[in-house]
Design a protein around this motif. Sequence first.
Motif, short mmCIF file in Angstrom:
data_model
loop_
_atom_site.label_atom_id
_atom_site.label_comp_id
_atom_site.label_asym_id
_atom_site.label_seq_id
_atom_site.Cartn_x
_atom_site.Cartn_y
_atom_site.Cartn_z
N HIS A 254 0.81 -1.21 0.00
CA HIS A 254 0.00 0.00 0.00
C HIS A 254 0.85 1.27 0.00
CE1 HIS A 254 -3.18 -2.84 1.02
NE2 HIS A 254 -4.07 -1.89 0.77
N GLY A 255 2.04 1.19 -0.62
CA GLY A 255 2.91 2.35 -0.68
C GLY A 255 3.70 2.59 0.58
N LEU A 256 3.62 1.69 1.56
CA LEU A 256 4.33 1.83 2.84
C LEU A 256 5.40 0.76 2.97
CD1 LEU A 256 1.33 2.40 5.26
CD2 LEU A 256 2.88 4.13 4.36
N TRP A 257 6.49 1.11 3.63
CA TRP A 257 7.56 0.16 3.91
C TRP A 257 7.52 -0.19 5.39
CZ3 TRP A 257 11.03 -1.94 0.42
CH2 TRP A 257 10.96 -1.42 -0.88
N TYR A 258 7.70 -1.47 5.70
CA TYR A 258 7.71 -1.88 7.09
C TYR A 258 8.70 -3.02 7.27
CZ TYR A 258 4.40 -5.26 5.13
OH TYR A 258 3.79 -6.21 4.35
N LYS A 259 9.11 -3.24 8.52
CA LYS A 259 10.15 -4.22 8.84
C LYS A 259 9.59 -5.64 8.87
CE LYS A 259 13.04 -1.15 11.65
NZ LYS A 259 13.68 -0.97 12.96
N ARG A 260 10.38 -6.56 8.34
CA ARG A 260 10.03 -7.98 8.42
C ARG A 260 10.19 -8.48 9.84
NH1 ARG A 260 8.05 -11.97 8.84
NH2 ARG A 260 8.17 -13.91 7.65
#
Length: 365
Positions: A254-260
Amino acid sequence: MNIDELKQTLTNMADEVEHTRAQARLDGIDSKAAAERRNKLLSGGAVVSVAAVALSMVGPQLVNDANNSPAGPVSNTTNSDTDKRADGKRDEDIVQTDEDVLQTDLPTVTDNGISFYTEPAGDGLLVEAVGRPGQRSVSFTATPSTTDLSWVNICSASLPERVNRIWTSVSVNGNTLGSSGCQESTGGPFQAEGSFGSSPTANQRAWEELGVVAGEPSVFSLRLKPAAEKIEELRDAQIGLAVYENTGARFEDHGLWYKRERVVDGHTYRLAGNSFSEFKGGRGEMRVPLPPAEHPLFLAFGVAKVAGPYRTFQNAEGANVSSVGGWSEGGTFARPDQDSAEMSIRTKRDDGSGLIYILAYERID
C-alpha cells in the motif's frame, strides 16, 4: 507536553513525500518513535464499533527471504570528542551499572554503561559513542556502505516535570540532523529510532542532502545545548549517539515500507500478519483477527497519507494525537487472551482521508 508527546509531534513533520527537500524538514525533527518502544497511550479512549477486516497472513516465501537478511557492517570509527569532566570524578564512579541494562541474548556492545544492539533484526550498527555523565558532546567519523541509515540519540537525566524544552542537537557533516529532549532512561540496549520516513529511497535522498556519501567518511555529532548548564538535573546528563545501516529485510505494501522483523524488550519478533484499510469522510475503523501465538504478539498501529490533524484509538483503550498529520506508528503487546486488534481514526476535518494499518509480530527467540 511531555517528551513522548513532543517526540510524536516532531516525528509527524517528517512525511513520506520524496520530492520534499530534506533540509526543510530537518530542523526540529526528532527521532522517530519506532514501534520497538511500547507506545504510551493517552487516557480518555472511547469504545467504538468497528467492522471486521481480513488479516493478510505472510506467505512462506517471505519467511525464507527474511532468514537470509544480511548483517550490517561495522566501520572503523574514531571518537573525536575530548571533553573532560570538571569535578574530577573517575569513570568507574559515574557510569551506569549492569543492573541498568536489559538482559538479552542478542548481540550488544556497551560503552560507558550504555548498551546498543549490534545487529537488531538484521540492521547493522555502523558506529556509536557515549559520553561520561557531565560530558557535553560526542562525535565520531564513520564510513557507511549505504545511505539508507537510521540513528538513535540518548540524553539520560532525571528531569523535573516543569522542564520540557529541547536540549540536545544532532548533526552530520555540520548539517542539522535533529534534536530531542533529555529524559530518565535505563542503560539500554538501544537501537535505531530515527529515520526520514520508512521509504528507503526517501531516506537515502535525505541523508545524501546532508552530505552523506556511501564509501566516504562523514562526521556525526551530538551536543548538549549550553542552556542545559542552568538546570541542576542536567549537569550530570549522559549523552550518546549510534548510527545504523538499514540492512534488515523490509517490504512494501500500500505504498508503505515496514520491517520484516523487530527487536522488542530483548527479543526478536517476526511479522505474522498485516492489514491495511483506506478511509475517507473524516473517520476510519478496522478490526482484525489475531493468529495464535505462544507469546503475546507485538502489535504496531500506523497511520499514513493523512493531510491534517487526527486522533487514533488502539484496542479501544486510549488515544494518540497528531497535531500536524502525516505518517506515524506506535506499538504495544497484545493481551494474553486477546484474539483481535482494533483501531480507529478521527480527523479534524470532516473530509479527511488516508490509510490506517495493523501489523502483528510473533516472538521467534
